[in-house]
Design an enzyme around this catalytic site. Structure first.
Site, PDB file in Angstrom:
ATOM      1  N   THR A 140       0.876  -1.185   0.000  1.00 33.74           N
ATOM      2  CA  THR A 140       0.000   0.000   0.000  1.00 33.74           C
ATOM      3  C   THR A 140       0.910   1.231   0.000  1.00 33.74           C
ATOM      4  O   THR A 140       1.351   1.672  -1.050  1.00 33.74           O
ATOM      5  CB  THR A 140      -0.951   0.014   1.216  1.00 33.74           C
ATOM      6  N   LYS A 166       3.879  -6.981   3.912  1.00 32.64           N
ATOM      7  CA  LYS A 166       3.723  -5.562   3.656  1.00 32.64           C
ATOM      8  C   LYS A 166       3.641  -4.850   5.005  1.00 32.64           C
ATOM      9  O   LYS A 166       3.183  -5.395   5.992  1.00 32.64           O
ATOM     10  CB  LYS A 166       2.462  -5.284   2.840  1.00 32.64           C
ATOM     11  N   THR A 177       1.494  -9.514  11.770  1.00 31.53           N
ATOM     12  CA  THR A 177       1.722  -8.138  11.375  1.00 31.53           C
ATOM     13  C   THR A 177       0.770  -7.838  10.239  1.00 31.53           C
ATOM     14  O   THR A 177      -0.052  -8.659   9.868  1.00 31.53           O
ATOM     15  CB  THR A 177       3.149  -7.884  10.927  1.00 31.53           C
ATOM     16  N   GLU A 263       5.982   4.128   7.418  1.00 33.29           N
ATOM     17  CA  GLU A 263       5.469   5.259   6.624  1.00 33.29           C
ATOM     18  C   GLU A 263       6.292   6.522   6.856  1.00 33.29           C
ATOM     19  O   GLU A 263       6.419   7.003   7.981  1.00 33.29           O
ATOM     20  CB  GLU A 263       4.005   5.521   6.965  1.00 33.29           C
ATOM     21  N   ASN A 389      -0.386  10.334   6.086  1.00 32.12           N
ATOM     22  CA  ASN A 389      -1.562   9.970   6.857  1.00 32.12           C
ATOM     23  C   ASN A 389      -2.578  11.089   7.016  1.00 32.12           C
ATOM     24  O   ASN A 389      -3.662  10.883   7.555  1.00 32.12           O
ATOM     25  CB  ASN A 389      -1.137   9.408   8.215  1.00 32.12           C
ATOM     26  N   THR A 394      -7.685  10.216   0.459  1.00 33.68           N
ATOM     27  CA  THR A 394      -8.017  11.096  -0.674  1.00 33.68           C
ATOM     28  C   THR A 394      -6.876  11.212  -1.669  1.00 33.68           C
ATOM     29  O   THR A 394      -5.915  10.472  -1.617  1.00 33.68           O
ATOM     30  CB  THR A 394      -8.397  12.478  -0.140  1.00 33.68           C
TER      31      THR A 394
END
Lengths: 394, 394
Positions: A140, A166, A177, A263, A389, A394
């Site tokens: 992702t 992932k 996870t 991230e 985040n 969007t």
């Protein structure tokens, strides 16, 4: 990287993601049924694919996994119905029974899975004997594929273990996870496979934190099809120990890859707590340090703000004597001791800044209380984490 | 804002901060000895001023507090020695006994407090009957002074309560909050003062989170000098209830001000969990939501990503039935329901974005399980939080 004997994998684009070029469905298939070990999130809110797998795996056996990214199929109105349709679509494509197919989903929570696009487009998928395409399709916000492998010789037979997973946000695993799929041609009894998975999960995936958020979709599956030809492992003998160690090598590598690709992360943080009274105590302390927003932000800023390390240890819930604690920062660039017996010691800010500018940083903590130790993994907190985040949907 | 009867406050610049223009020492003084209630951090690592106060307050009485910002005096080599020197400097300046002086510090952990500069410069401080200067001097990364007051009439006598506090990072209080000082001219027995403080702390400061990090220096002191002339409160009668409610008004206002001015924050987040079985359950759930990095980042991005709200509830540790949960977002701009009975419902993205663009946002959760409820406060996670904390020491 080649799959273990009898395993095939592939991916295709079905149209779940807005991005029309990236594959969003992966399929993994074994030519014969596998023993399957599984661990799932402890989050009270569980995604429907996970609940479906628990039902499917009542006999501990399966032959395939279909995984979609771009949609978590969690808290969605027709979640279970759509998970079952995804399972059936894969079964139809592979010409096997639906109860041989496991399902996993990752992406946004609470949005209806457009399962029709999987039903319509799955036929374009081509199975092969390499894993990279599947590892890519389950990503992702991950920036890289996460793949690890190990080989172990059991009774003269070469046994292979290959895993993909992932991350990279909502990562504070508690059982499995985000998503991990491990394939092996080892012949092993289900109970022992499950034991090897669970023990290793607690020492690998469950020692990673990216942001303290435990996902609704966490899942780690290990599929063993027995095609390596080794005598089936049925007790905790030497073969079991060797297999479990090899499996741990794969799982630890995947766990570290998740932390490193957290991230927005710019660096991997490894926290080692040594000379603890107990491993649990060391784990609680190390996990608090890699989970602390303030420690993570300091690492982003190359700031040797070790007071935040002691502070995080202090509120972790673990008992320890602060007056005995030593702290040092280390990386490829060197090592600098910043705290001795709980108090600050003079250190070179230049050396500290240089050490903390590397991509991989170790926080070394010595409790001077005993012989146990534990290592946990995390990453820094960056502008990009907030950016990614702030507008994830969007 | 004027101090209650008999209280005086002031501030001066001693040179602890690099910023040479901002005051870094505040002093609060009562013309007569006060009963003192105190709550401290539960962090295992405790700053020396906190340990000194515990010793000083064995008889529950004090007449002054000296507070420095710019240095936490925690985990520093001569921490206790320097805390005692700071206490003595204030006692000398005020011409009272050292055991009448409490000490508090806030700022970087692990760096030696330059106490000499306090000893040398405290004489420049001027005490007055307003609180703003002191409230300003205790700020670190706070962007505004935090002051609240209440008045209550007890047996015909007007009793005043005035509080100041500071945030704004390392805020996830567990007993007190970063630093709060509450002054009242109420006459009240120490045991009841402590009870009022503790009950209110659990319902106000302990329901705030900025970043999940519980400080080493958390401390909330309430000083009651009795000069209002009310009959001394010695039992849990109507006067006690009125006093406790007024004290709660002050503490809740300060708690909300801390959340709103969280480091880098652009908006206040209020999470209300209603129709819970128990208040504890509601508190655990609401606190998990306001503490979640992913919920906080979504609020920063005006993104109605309610799946993260359910996810945070799910890993909070509290039991609840996800299939009963309703979630709505509300602000001055309106209210939008996004989840009913645990599943996503269609909603206007435009309205949701407008609601989430306001400065103060409510996350309304209904468990449909009982009659208990709880409100917790937090803030969004922004680029500025990362920036402020990436180079806090430098």
């Amino acid at each position: 990287m080649e799959t273990p004997q009898g395993f095939y994998a592939g991916a295709c684009h079905c149209g779940i993601r807005k991005n029309q070029t990236k594959n969003d469905v992966a399929l993994i298939y074994s030519s014969v049924p596998c023993q399957v070990g599984a661990v799932y999130t402890k989050n009270v809110v569980k995604a429907d694919p996970l609940l479906l797998n628990k039902e499917t795996l009542k006999n501990h056996e399966a032959q395939a996994v279909i995984v979609n990214s771009g949609n978590a199929n969690a808290c969605a109105l027709h979640g279970m119905e759509n998970a079952i349709r995804e399972q059936k679509a894969a079964a139809k494509f592979l010409d096997i029974a639906p109860d041989q197919v496991l399902v996993a989903s990752t992406g946004v929570i609470g949005v209806e899975l457009p399962v029709e696009c999987i039903e319509e487009n799955l036929s374009s998928l081509q199975l092969g004997t390499t894993i990279e395409e599947a590892a890519n399709a389950i990503m992702t916000t991950d920036t890289t594929e996460k793949i690890a492998e190990a080989t172990v010789v059991l009774d003269g037979k070469s046994v292979r273990i290959l895993g993909i997973c992932k991350g990279s946000g909502m990562i504070h695993p508690n059982m499995g996870t985000m998503l991990a799929f491990i394939l092996t041609d080892c012949a092993i009894d289900h109970t022992l496979l499950q034991k090897a998975l669970l023990d290793n999960t607690n020492q690998t995936f469950n020692r990673v934190s990216v942001d303290g958020d435990t996902s609704t979709n966490d899942m780690c599956l290990v599929m063993a099809n027995g095609l390596a030809g080794n005598p089936t492992i049925v007790k905790e003998d030497e073969s079991f120990v060797l297999f479990q160690q090899a499996l741990k090598t794969v799982m630890e590598s995947l766990a570290v890859q998740i932390a490193k690709d957290g991230e927005g992360a710019s660096r991997l943080i490894t926290c080692r707590v040594k000379e603890a009274k107990e491993e649990d105590q060391a784990e609680t302390l190390a996990k608090a340090v890699v989970s602390s927003s303030l420690c993570k932000a300091a690492m982003f800023g190359h700031d040797a703000n070790w007071g935040r390390v002691l502070c995080a240890m202090g509120y972790s819930g673990a008992e320890f004597d602060p007056a005995l604690v030593d702290v040092a920062f280390a990386s490829a660039c060197g090592c600098v001791k910043v705290c001795a017996q709980g108090k600050g010691v003079p250190f070179s800010e230049e050396l500290a800044a240089a050490i903390l500018s590397e991509d991989e940083i170790d926080i070394e903590i010595n409790l001077h209380e005993g012989n146990a130790e534990c290592t946990c993994w995390g990453c820094d907190l960056t502008y990009d984490y907030v950016k990614i985040n702030g507008d994830y949907r969007t």
